[in-house]
Write a protein that holds these residues in place. Structure first.
Motif, PDB file in Angstrom:
ATOM      1  N   ASP A 140       2.247  -4.494   8.266  1.00 43.13           N
ATOM      2  CA  ASP A 140       3.578  -4.888   7.810  1.00 43.13           C
ATOM      3  C   ASP A 140       3.970  -4.042   6.591  1.00 43.13           C
ATOM      4  N   MET A 141       5.222  -3.563   6.593  1.00 44.43           N
ATOM      5  CA  MET A 141       5.699  -2.708   5.491  1.00 44.43           C
ATOM      6  C   MET A 141       5.486  -3.357   4.124  1.00 44.43           C
ATOM      7  N   SER A 142       5.631  -4.693   4.077  1.00 45.11           N
ATOM      8  CA  SER A 142       5.551  -5.387   2.781  1.00 45.11           C
ATOM      9  C   SER A 142       4.155  -5.277   2.159  1.00 45.11           C
ATOM     10  N   LEU A 224       3.573  10.455  -1.480  1.00 49.62           N
ATOM     11  CA  LEU A 224       4.892  11.093  -1.449  1.00 49.62           C
ATOM     12  C   LEU A 224       5.948  10.118  -0.944  1.00 49.62           C
ATOM     13  N   ARG A 225       5.632   9.421   0.145  1.00 49.34           N
ATOM     14  CA  ARG A 225       6.565   8.402   0.638  1.00 49.34           C
ATOM     15  C   ARG A 225       5.910   7.510   1.672  1.00 49.34           C
ATOM     16  N   ILE A 226       6.540   6.370   1.848  1.00 49.60           N
ATOM     17  CA  ILE A 226       6.106   5.397   2.848  1.00 49.60           C
ATOM     18  C   ILE A 226       7.342   5.048   3.660  1.00 49.60           C
ATOM     19  N   ARG A 227       7.237   5.171   4.973  1.00 48.93           N
ATOM     20  CA  ARG A 227       8.393   4.776   5.776  1.00 48.93           C
ATOM     21  C   ARG A 227       7.952   4.274   7.145  1.00 48.93           C
ATOM     22  N   SER A 228       8.851   3.525   7.767  1.00 50.99           N
ATOM     23  CA  SER A 228       8.550   2.981   9.088  1.00 50.99           C
ATOM     24  C   SER A 228       8.887   4.006  10.153  1.00 50.99           C
ATOM     25  N   ASN A 233       3.892   1.674  13.583  1.00 52.32           N
ATOM     26  CA  ASN A 233       3.632   2.907  12.845  1.00 52.32           C
ATOM     27  C   ASN A 233       4.324   2.885  11.489  1.00 52.32           C
ATOM     28  N   LYS A 234       3.559   2.524  10.455  1.00 49.12           N
ATOM     29  CA  LYS A 234       4.087   2.621   9.097  1.00 49.12           C
ATOM     30  C   LYS A 234       3.369   3.801   8.454  1.00 49.12           C
TER      31      LYS A 234
END
Ligand SMILES: [Zn+2]
Length: 242
Positions: A140-142, A224-228, A233-234
């Motif tokens: 989960d992104m959270s 650098l970054r976190i994205r969905s 796939n996160k």
């Protein structure tokens, strides 16, 4: 004829000698190599093959050979730059990899192993280039916090422990499925045994790639970054800080 993979025993070889086994439009096959062929998310090496005359054959990529296309079994294809001279079968050559590029890949690759122990979730993908690397997690992104991932990964790196290559049998791996974190990459099997990378008290997983001999060589990483990239796939992308 299988190419002897010298980087499997010593990832720090920058130069070696080898003999040409085959030359065709798909690449140059050698009896032994220090060039890592693309696989497991790690790009193929570039560098040069040096002839006795001093002439350089520039190599822009390295891939595993494909016997279905007429290549040798368990052989490695060294792909020459357009217009590069072709060596003769049987010719002795000196191999030279682009070491700064490979070493950056080794540091980033090993950093991914460490990060995979900070984010506790199945790995659904991964890739690296000389300047950045990423892992995709089914999470989960959270639960993904860039600051925490960075801090905890760098704290593990700071332990400065040596890495070890260990081999186990296919049967042992089958009995311990929890070792396989990466669902998208099959463990490197062959001759009934599987190669594992062990970072004592941190990580143990099947991997055929090249790694630094002590995780302290990574230095430190930055997220650098976190994205969905989809439901399962996160993506966490990192670079080295120096
Ligand atoms: Zn690895």
């Amino acid at each position: 004829m299988a190419t002897s993979l010298l980087f499997r025993d010593d990832a720090y070889l920058k130069r070696a000698s080898a003999r040409v086994i085959a030359v065709h439009e798909r690449g140059i096959e050698l009896d032994r190599t220090i060039f890592y062929p693309q696989g497991g998310g790690q790009p193929g090496d570039s560098g040069a093959l040096l002839r006795a005359s001093g002439e350089r054959i520039s190599i822009i990529d390295t891939r595993m050979a494909d016997p279905a296309k007429g290549d040798g079994v368990d052989s490695v294809l060294h792909i020459g730059a357009p217009g590069a001279p072709a060596p003769e079968v049987g010719e002795p050559l000196t191999l030279e990899i682009d070491w700064p590029r490979r070493y950056a890949l080794m540091r980033l690759h090993t950093a991914l192993h460490v990060m995979s122990c900070v984010v506790v979730a199945p790995v659904t993908g991964g890739n690296m280039s000389p300047d950045k690397a990423r892992l995709d997690f089914d999470i989960d992104m959270s639960l993904l916090d860039a600051g925490r991932i960075e801090r905890e990964t760098n704290a593990l790196i700071a332990r400065g422990v040596p890495t070890e290559t260990v081999w186990i049998s296919d049967a042992e791996l089958d009995a311990r499925p929890e070792l396989v974190k990466t669902m998208s990459v099959q463990p490197p099997r062959g001759a009934g045994r599987v190669r594992l990378l062990r970072i004592p008290d941190i990580d143990l997983q099947p991997c055929g790639g090249t790694h630094v001999s002590n995780i302290g060589e990574i230095g430190a990483i930055r997220v650098l970054r976190i994205r969905s990239e989809g439901k399962h796939n996160k993506r966490v992308e990192i670079s080295l800080t120096g």
